[in-house]
Design a protein around this motif. Structure first.
Motif, PDB file in Angstrom:
ATOM      1  N   SER A  51      78.967 -12.473  52.746  1.00 36.17           N
ATOM      2  CA  SER A  51      79.235 -13.806  52.951  1.00 36.17           C
ATOM      3  C   SER A  51      79.489 -14.108  54.432  1.00 36.17           C
ATOM      4  CB  SER A  51      80.531 -14.004  51.568  1.00 36.17           C
ATOM      5  OG  SER A  51      81.395 -13.295  51.952  1.00 36.17           O
ATOM      6  N   ILE A  52      79.540 -15.130  54.316  1.00 35.98           N
ATOM      7  CA  ILE A  52      80.508 -15.571  55.792  1.00 35.98           C
ATOM      8  C   ILE A  52      81.044 -17.296  55.706  1.00 35.98           C
ATOM      9  CG2 ILE A  52      78.323 -17.042  56.478  1.00 35.98           C
ATOM     10  CD1 ILE A  52      79.426 -16.123  59.577  1.00 35.98           C
ATOM     11  N   ARG A  53      81.750 -17.729  56.029  1.00 36.56           N
ATOM     12  CA  ARG A  53      83.032 -18.562  55.914  1.00 36.56           C
ATOM     13  C   ARG A  53      83.832 -18.885  56.633  1.00 36.56           C
ATOM     14  NH1 ARG A  53      84.905 -18.672  49.983  1.00 36.56           N
ATOM     15  NH2 ARG A  53      85.591 -20.983  50.696  1.00 36.56           N
ATOM     16  N   GLY A  54      84.043 -20.216  57.167  1.00 40.80           N
ATOM     17  CA  GLY A  54      85.199 -20.387  57.599  1.00 40.80           C
ATOM     18  C   GLY A  54      85.926 -21.708  57.580  1.00 40.80           C
ATOM     19  N   HIS A  55      86.712 -21.889  57.663  1.00 41.79           N
ATOM     20  CA  HIS A  55      88.136 -22.933  57.247  1.00 41.79           C
ATOM     21  C   HIS A  55      87.812 -24.362  57.313  1.00 41.79           C
ATOM     22  CE1 HIS A  55      91.833 -25.009  55.825  1.00 41.79           C
ATOM     23  NE2 HIS A  55      91.891 -25.894  56.928  1.00 41.79           N
ATOM     24  N   GLY A  56      86.837 -24.856  55.998  1.00 47.37           N
ATOM     25  CA  GLY A  56      86.595 -26.185  56.094  1.00 47.37           C
ATOM     26  C   GLY A  56      85.013 -26.259  56.648  1.00 47.37           C
ATOM     27  N   LYS A  57      84.673 -24.932  56.423  1.00 44.19           N
ATOM     28  CA  LYS A  57      83.402 -25.361  56.926  1.00 44.19           C
ATOM     29  C   LYS A  57      82.292 -24.818  55.493  1.00 44.19           C
ATOM     30  CE  LYS A  57      83.323 -23.678  61.746  1.00 44.19           C
ATOM     31  NZ  LYS A  57      82.238 -22.606  62.300  1.00 44.19           N
ATOM     32  N   THR A  58      80.996 -25.267  55.229  1.00 39.94           N
ATOM     33  CA  THR A  58      80.403 -24.669  54.372  1.00 39.94           C
ATOM     34  C   THR A  58      80.392 -23.334  54.748  1.00 39.94           C
ATOM     35  OG1 THR A  58      78.652 -26.211  55.106  1.00 39.94           O
ATOM     36  CG2 THR A  58      77.536 -24.431  53.900  1.00 39.94           C
ATOM     37  N   ALA A  59      79.637 -22.480  53.698  1.00 42.37           N
ATOM     38  CA  ALA A  59      80.108 -20.564  53.376  1.00 42.37           C
ATOM     39  C   ALA A  59      78.553 -20.473  52.351  1.00 42.37           C
ATOM     40  CB  ALA A  59      81.114 -20.112  52.441  1.00 42.37           C
ATOM     41  N   TYR A  60      78.632 -19.241  53.140  1.00 47.73           N
ATOM     42  CA  TYR A  60      76.969 -18.893  53.054  1.00 47.73           C
ATOM     43  C   TYR A  60      76.604 -17.312  52.366  1.00 47.73           C
ATOM     44  CZ  TYR A  60      75.173 -22.234  55.650  1.00 47.73           C
ATOM     45  OH  TYR A  60      74.978 -23.662  56.318  1.00 47.73           O
ATOM     46  N   LEU A  61      76.104 -16.941  50.787  1.00 44.54           N
ATOM     47  CA  LEU A  61      76.209 -15.733  49.972  1.00 44.54           C
ATOM     48  C   LEU A  61      74.227 -15.174  50.514  1.00 44.54           C
ATOM     49  CD1 LEU A  61      77.079 -13.949  48.772  1.00 44.54           C
ATOM     50  CD2 LEU A  61      76.811 -15.119  46.176  1.00 44.54           C
ATOM     51  N   PHE A  62      74.367 -13.868  50.759  1.00 48.20           N
ATOM     52  CA  PHE A  62      73.509 -13.235  51.022  1.00 48.20           C
ATOM     53  C   PHE A  62      73.121 -11.815  50.807  1.00 48.20           C
ATOM     54  CE2 PHE A  62      74.622 -15.597  55.573  1.00 48.20           C
ATOM     55  CZ  PHE A  62      73.359 -16.420  55.216  1.00 48.20           C
ATOM     56  N   ALA A  63      72.587 -11.743  50.178  1.00 50.66           N
ATOM     57  CA  ALA A  63      72.097 -10.257  49.323  1.00 50.66           C
ATOM     58  C   ALA A  63      71.024  -9.615  49.625  1.00 50.66           C
ATOM     59  CB  ALA A  63      71.935 -10.399  48.050  1.00 50.66           C
ATOM     60  N   GLY A  64      70.741  -8.493  49.810  1.00 51.35           N
ATOM     61  CA  GLY A  64      69.303  -7.917  50.186  1.00 51.35           C
ATOM     62  C   GLY A  64      69.329  -7.521  51.248  1.00 51.35           C
ATOM     63  N   VAL A  65      70.456  -6.930  51.763  1.00 50.67           N
ATOM     64  CA  VAL A  65      71.490  -7.332  53.118  1.00 50.67           C
ATOM     65  C   VAL A  65      70.812  -5.805  54.093  1.00 50.67           C
ATOM     66  CG1 VAL A  65      71.995  -7.529  55.807  1.00 50.67           C
ATOM     67  CG2 VAL A  65      72.068  -8.998  53.868  1.00 50.67           C
ATOM     68  N   ASP A  66      69.277  -5.399  54.609  1.00 52.43           N
ATOM     69  CA  ASP A  66      68.995  -4.486  55.348  1.00 52.43           C
ATOM     70  C   ASP A  66      70.073  -3.464  55.651  1.00 52.43           C
ATOM     71  OD1 ASP A  66      68.092  -1.424  55.427  1.00 52.43           O
ATOM     72  OD2 ASP A  66      66.692  -1.914  55.999  1.00 52.43           O
ATOM     73  N   PRO A  67      71.027  -2.579  55.327  1.00 53.32           N
ATOM     74  CA  PRO A  67      71.688  -2.000  56.493  1.00 53.32           C
ATOM     75  C   PRO A  67      70.990  -1.381  57.976  1.00 53.32           C
ATOM     76  CG  PRO A  67      72.624  -1.447  54.819  1.00 53.32           C
ATOM     77  CD  PRO A  67      71.515  -1.594  54.517  1.00 53.32           C
ATOM     78  N   ALA A  68      70.133  -0.677  57.357  1.00 49.62           N
ATOM     79  CA  ALA A  68      69.655  -0.358  58.731  1.00 49.62           C
ATOM     80  C   ALA A  68      68.866  -1.024  59.619  1.00 49.62           C
ATOM     81  CB  ALA A  68      68.233   0.738  58.361  1.00 49.62           C
ATOM     82  N   THR A  69      68.883  -2.244  59.371  1.00 47.39           N
ATOM     83  CA  THR A  69      67.920  -2.982  60.596  1.00 47.39           C
ATOM     84  C   THR A  69      68.141  -4.130  60.565  1.00 47.39           C
ATOM     85  OG1 THR A  69      66.551  -4.059  59.051  1.00 47.39           O
ATOM     86  CG2 THR A  69      65.588  -1.845  59.766  1.00 47.39           C
ATOM     87  N   GLN A  70      69.459  -4.911  59.646  1.00 46.17           N
ATOM     88  CA  GLN A  70      69.775  -6.712  60.660  1.00 46.17           C
ATOM     89  C   GLN A  70      70.898  -6.827  60.606  1.00 46.17           C
ATOM     90  OE1 GLN A  70      67.990  -7.871  55.713  1.00 46.17           O
ATOM     91  NE2 GLN A  70      67.574  -9.360  57.309  1.00 46.17           N
ATOM     92  N   ALA A  71      72.123  -5.987  61.316  1.00 42.96           N
ATOM     93  CA  ALA A  71      72.921  -6.261  61.819  1.00 42.96           C
ATOM     94  C   ALA A  71      72.755  -7.158  63.299  1.00 42.96           C
ATOM     95  CB  ALA A  71      73.573  -4.422  62.371  1.00 42.96           C
ATOM     96  N   ALA A  72      71.932  -6.980  63.606  1.00 40.94           N
ATOM     97  CA  ALA A  72      71.065  -7.932  64.696  1.00 40.94           C
ATOM     98  C   ALA A  72      71.687  -9.496  64.316  1.00 40.94           C
ATOM     99  CB  ALA A  72      70.562  -7.490  66.144  1.00 40.94           C
ATOM    100  N   GLU A  73      70.669  -9.088  63.556  1.00 41.04           N
ATOM    101  CA  GLU A  73      70.621 -11.060  62.460  1.00 41.04           C
ATOM    102  C   GLU A  73      71.846 -11.283  62.051  1.00 41.04           C
ATOM    103  OE1 GLU A  73      66.177  -9.913  61.383  1.00 41.04           O
ATOM    104  OE2 GLU A  73      67.575  -9.728  60.110  1.00 41.04           O
ATOM    105  N   ILE A  74      72.685 -10.622  61.675  1.00 40.97           N
ATOM    106  CA  ILE A  74      74.032 -10.736  60.777  1.00 40.97           C
ATOM    107  C   ILE A  74      75.150 -11.184  62.320  1.00 40.97           C
ATOM    108  CG2 ILE A  74      76.510 -10.280  59.735  1.00 40.97           C
ATOM    109  CD1 ILE A  74      74.567  -8.349  58.180  1.00 40.97           C
ATOM    110  N   ARG A  75      74.845 -10.734  63.803  1.00 40.60           N
ATOM    111  CA  ARG A  75      75.692 -11.211  64.322  1.00 40.60           C
ATOM    112  C   ARG A  75      75.294 -12.239  65.014  1.00 40.60           C
ATOM    113  NH1 ARG A  75      75.336  -5.451  65.225  1.00 40.60           N
ATOM    114  NH2 ARG A  75      73.530  -5.783  66.432  1.00 40.60           N
ATOM    115  N   LYS A  76      73.998 -13.287  64.792  1.00 38.95           N
ATOM    116  CA  LYS A  76      73.486 -14.533  65.233  1.00 38.95           C
ATOM    117  C   LYS A  76      73.862 -15.002  64.161  1.00 38.95           C
ATOM    118  CE  LYS A  76      70.648 -16.670  67.411  1.00 38.95           C
ATOM    119  NZ  LYS A  76      70.726 -17.188  69.179  1.00 38.95           N
TER     120      LYS A  76
END
Length: 109
Positions: free
Chosen positions: A52-77
């Protein structure tokens, strides 16, 4: 401060949990001011790895099915796009690549 939370115990049947490896990969090059933490469960066990990603007073998002081997750069983006908003609302998710297809929930701030 924005926070990315990754499930440490998510694992496909017969596989080792991938959250720790994903967290390690995301940390490399993660923008300053974003907290990254591991938790024991995000309750999306049927579709590992969850985060998940969240910040104070911000919309929060929940993701699933994330591939640890290929999606780290997408998470940083994701962290970059999220930090650039006041409300947390990401209008154009195309820069997130395949991660945008892993979105399973949005919680308004």
């Amino acid at each position: 401060m924005d926070r990315i939370t990754i499930c440490a115990t998510c694992a496909a049947p017969g596989m080792a949990p991938g959250g720790g490896a994903l967290a390690d990969a995301v940390r490399v090059g993660l923008r300053e001011g974003v907290e990254l933490r591991l938790v024991d469960c995000l309750n999306v066990c049927h579709s590992p790895v969850a985060l998940s990603i969240r910040g104070h007073g911000k919309t929060a998002y929940l993701f699933a099915g994330v591939d640890p081997a290929t999606q780290a750069a997408e998470i940083r983006k994701l962290a970059d796009l999220y930090a650039e908003t006041v409300t947390g609302d990401i209008v154009d998710a195309r820069p997130l690549g395949q991660l945008r297809h892993c979105l399973i929930g949005r919680i308004p701030g």
